[in-house]
Design an enzyme around this catalytic site. Structure first.
Site, PDB file in Angstrom:
ATOM      1  N   GLY A 130       0.797  -1.219   0.000  1.00  0.00           N
ATOM      2  CA  GLY A 130       0.000   0.000   0.000  1.00  0.00           C
ATOM      3  C   GLY A 130       0.823   1.258   0.000  1.00  0.00           C
ATOM      4  O   GLY A 130       0.376   2.306  -0.474  1.00  0.00           O
ATOM      5  N   LYS A 138       9.845   1.889   0.778  1.00  0.00           N
ATOM      6  CA  LYS A 138       8.808   1.910   1.799  1.00  0.00           C
ATOM      7  C   LYS A 138       8.517   3.371   2.122  1.00  0.00           C
ATOM      8  O   LYS A 138       9.425   4.120   2.478  1.00  0.00           O
ATOM      9  CB  LYS A 138       9.302   1.162   3.046  1.00  0.00           C
ATOM     10  CG  LYS A 138       8.251   0.934   4.121  1.00  0.00           C
ATOM     11  CD  LYS A 138       8.838   0.022   5.195  1.00  0.00           C
ATOM     12  CE  LYS A 138       7.832  -0.260   6.303  1.00  0.00           C
ATOM     13  NZ  LYS A 138       8.400  -1.164   7.324  1.00  0.00           N
ATOM     14  N   ASP A 167      10.129  -6.217   8.093  1.00  0.00           N
ATOM     15  CA  ASP A 167       9.155  -5.269   8.633  1.00  0.00           C
ATOM     16  C   ASP A 167       9.408  -4.968  10.101  1.00  0.00           C
ATOM     17  O   ASP A 167       8.831  -5.583  10.994  1.00  0.00           O
ATOM     18  CB  ASP A 167       7.720  -5.755   8.418  1.00  0.00           C
ATOM     19  CG  ASP A 167       6.739  -4.579   8.483  1.00  0.00           C
ATOM     20  OD1 ASP A 167       7.101  -3.542   9.071  1.00  0.00           O
ATOM     21  OD2 ASP A 167       5.633  -4.696   7.956  1.00  0.00           O
ATOM     22  N   ASP A 210       1.703 -11.823   6.417  1.00  0.00           N
ATOM     23  CA  ASP A 210       2.305 -10.991   5.369  1.00  0.00           C
ATOM     24  C   ASP A 210       3.653 -10.442   5.793  1.00  0.00           C
ATOM     25  O   ASP A 210       4.346  -9.810   4.985  1.00  0.00           O
ATOM     26  CB  ASP A 210       1.362  -9.850   4.981  1.00  0.00           C
ATOM     27  CG  ASP A 210       0.934  -9.007   6.166  1.00  0.00           C
ATOM     28  OD1 ASP A 210       0.265  -9.553   7.054  1.00  0.00           O
ATOM     29  OD2 ASP A 210       1.267  -7.807   6.209  1.00  0.00           O
TER      30      ASP A 210
END
Length: 484
Positions: free
Chosen positions: A94, A115, A264, A254
């Site tokens: 996203g 990112k 992440d 994810d």
């Protein structure tokens, strides 16, 4: 988006070319006033990239996706995922973008990924942006993890965008350039399986095998071999997290890579006092991803991965389920084996010694007295050399520790071996916050000093004492945020 003619940079479009259904062609938002905050020159050199070019205006444009080499095909990757146990069929990048892949001097492909590069079709109402603090947090912690020899995505650069980001307050914006073996996730397979296109699922699996586990292609059942390889890689990865006291904070499917790299670094943190129930994520209100729950969370995620592969494991569904269950049943042994070996080494014990019992007793003592996990383990090497006072000082009533110590010393621990694996410096939560707060105010000196400490974690150095010390009492209860 313009095309860079820089002769030093070539980006492949390997993922976009082989799996076009698994991403959407997209371009990064143009930064308002890009300014390089930190560049990982060592990593750039490993990738065959010229640090001098990356510091120049054209290089910064590459690092932000505003300019890419000819032949690159940036995509926002598609994936699904279980987030805190709830399934979301369409997540995807996203606020991120895969620029492409670069081949290192050995020919291995590495993803160059952004990112905070702006909204994509997967944004789901988000603004697609990122703030300086969370992006620098990922830079700090991922590079520390690499220095701790834990498989991880890497951080190449953080660039301030010159665009403010609205969160609880208005924050300066930034963008992270991330390097990974790939960005294939359990959620990637969940997305492919949900399409109902088994041939697409097969191509995703074949791509993962080619990229990460080429030996699986020679197995009688390549997809079972893929499953077994990922189970082992993730079991060993989480064991390493536990050994250094790392709490990921958001172990959604994810955020679990197929490669076995940590990915992440949102609401992550390291233990100060040893506390199996430690939770640092502001959104993990039920403690699903608490420190002690991480192995079970990984096993759960891998079960979801196995479910996606069932059509490939065997034409007979019942037989496929049995194969998956047999593979998943190996996770506890892989995990406990990796953890036990790692703890044996941290305690300096010789090969062949079963460290499970003595390690378990020690962790109980550390929990009961809320002992600083990292500092204490480092202090034990001094105890092995005969100076036990520092280790004893961590306990208000050290008699029980003395009994443990006597048992441990009979096993002839190696102090030198311990110093090679027990860090002096980790990204202490209060020092990370200190560096991030300063960086937001355009002071990058604390960031540079912290990075100098945590990227050489095993070497005790004069002048870095404050980076080895635990949090002061007034630091309080620590909470981290994902930054979206």
């Amino acid at each position: 988006m313009s095309v860079s003619t820089a002769p030093t940079v070539t980006l492949d479009n390997h993922f976009a070319r082989h799996l076009p259904e698994m991403g959407m062609p997209w371009q990064a938002a143009e930064p308002a006033e890009p300014h390089l905050l930190v560049l990982n020159e060592q990593l750039a050199a490993e990738l065959g990239l010229d640090p001098a070019f990356l510091r120049a205006p054209d290089g910064v444009r590459l690092l932000t996706g505003a300019s890419v080499p000819e032949g690159a095909a940036p995509v926002a990757q598609a994936y699904a995922g279980h987030q805190f146990g709830g399934y979301s069929p369409r997540l995807g990048d996203g606020r991120a973008l895969l620029l492409g892949e670069v081949a290192n001097p050995g020919g291995t492909l590495r993803d160059i990924h952004l990112k905070g590069s702006g909204r994509t079709p997967f944004a789901r109402g988000g603004d697609g942006l990122a703030a300086i603090g969370p992006m620098l947090r990922e830079y700090i912690v991922s590079e520390a993890m690499n220095a701790l020899r834990i498989p991880t995505t890497r951080s190449l650069a953080v660039v301030a965008t010159g665009r403010p980001v609205q969160r609880e307050e208005l924050l300066p914006g930034a963008l992270l350039t991330r390097i990974a073996a790939s960005h294939l996730r359990v959620g990637t397979f969940q997305y492919a399986r949900a399409t109902g296109d088994i041939e697409l699922l097969r191509r995703v699996a074949d791509y993962a095998i080619t990229r990460h586990y080429p030996e699986a292609a020679q197995a009688p059942n390549p997809y079972l071999a893929l499953l077994e390889s990922v189970i082992r890689a993730q079991a060993e990865l989480v064991a390493q997290w536990m050994l250094v006291g790392f709490v990921h904070g958001v172990m959604n499917t994810d955020n679990m890579t197929i490669s076995g790299e940590t990915i992440d670094y949102g609401p992550c943190a390291f233990l100060d006092a040893f506390n199996p129930s430690a939770v640092y994520s502001s959104i993990d209100t039920m403690g699903r991803y608490a420190y002690a729950n991480q192995p079970a969370a990984a096993h759960w995620n891998l079960t979801r991965f196995a479910e996606t592969l069932l059509p490939l494991l065997d034409e007979n569904q019942d037989d496929a389920v049995k194969l998956a269950e047999q593979a998943l049943a190996e996770f506890p042994a892989f995990y406990s084996g990796a953890w036990s070996v790692g703890m044996r080494i941290k305690l300096g014990l010789p090969d062949g010694v079963d460290a499970a019992d003595i390690a378990g007793k020690l962790l109980t003592l550390l929990e009961e007295d809320q002992v600083d996990y990292t500092s204490f383990l480092r202090s034990l090497s001094a105890a092995a050399r005969g100076n036990v006072e520092v280790s004893r000082s961590y306990f208000a009533a050290p008699a029980r520790f003395d009994a443990w110590l006597a048992q441990w010393l009979t096993l002839n621990p190696s102090a030198d071996a311990m110093d090679r694996v027990n860090p002096v410096y980790i990204p202490r939560n209060h020092r990370v916050e200190e560096a991030l707060a300063a960086a937001v105010e355009d002071d990058l000196e604390p960031l540079g000093t912290l990075l100098a400490a945590v990227t050489a974690p095993f070497q005790e150095r004069d002048g870095f004492e404050r980076y080895a010390a635990g949090a002061p009492e007034d630091f309080g209860s620590y909470r981290t945020f994902c930054g979206t």
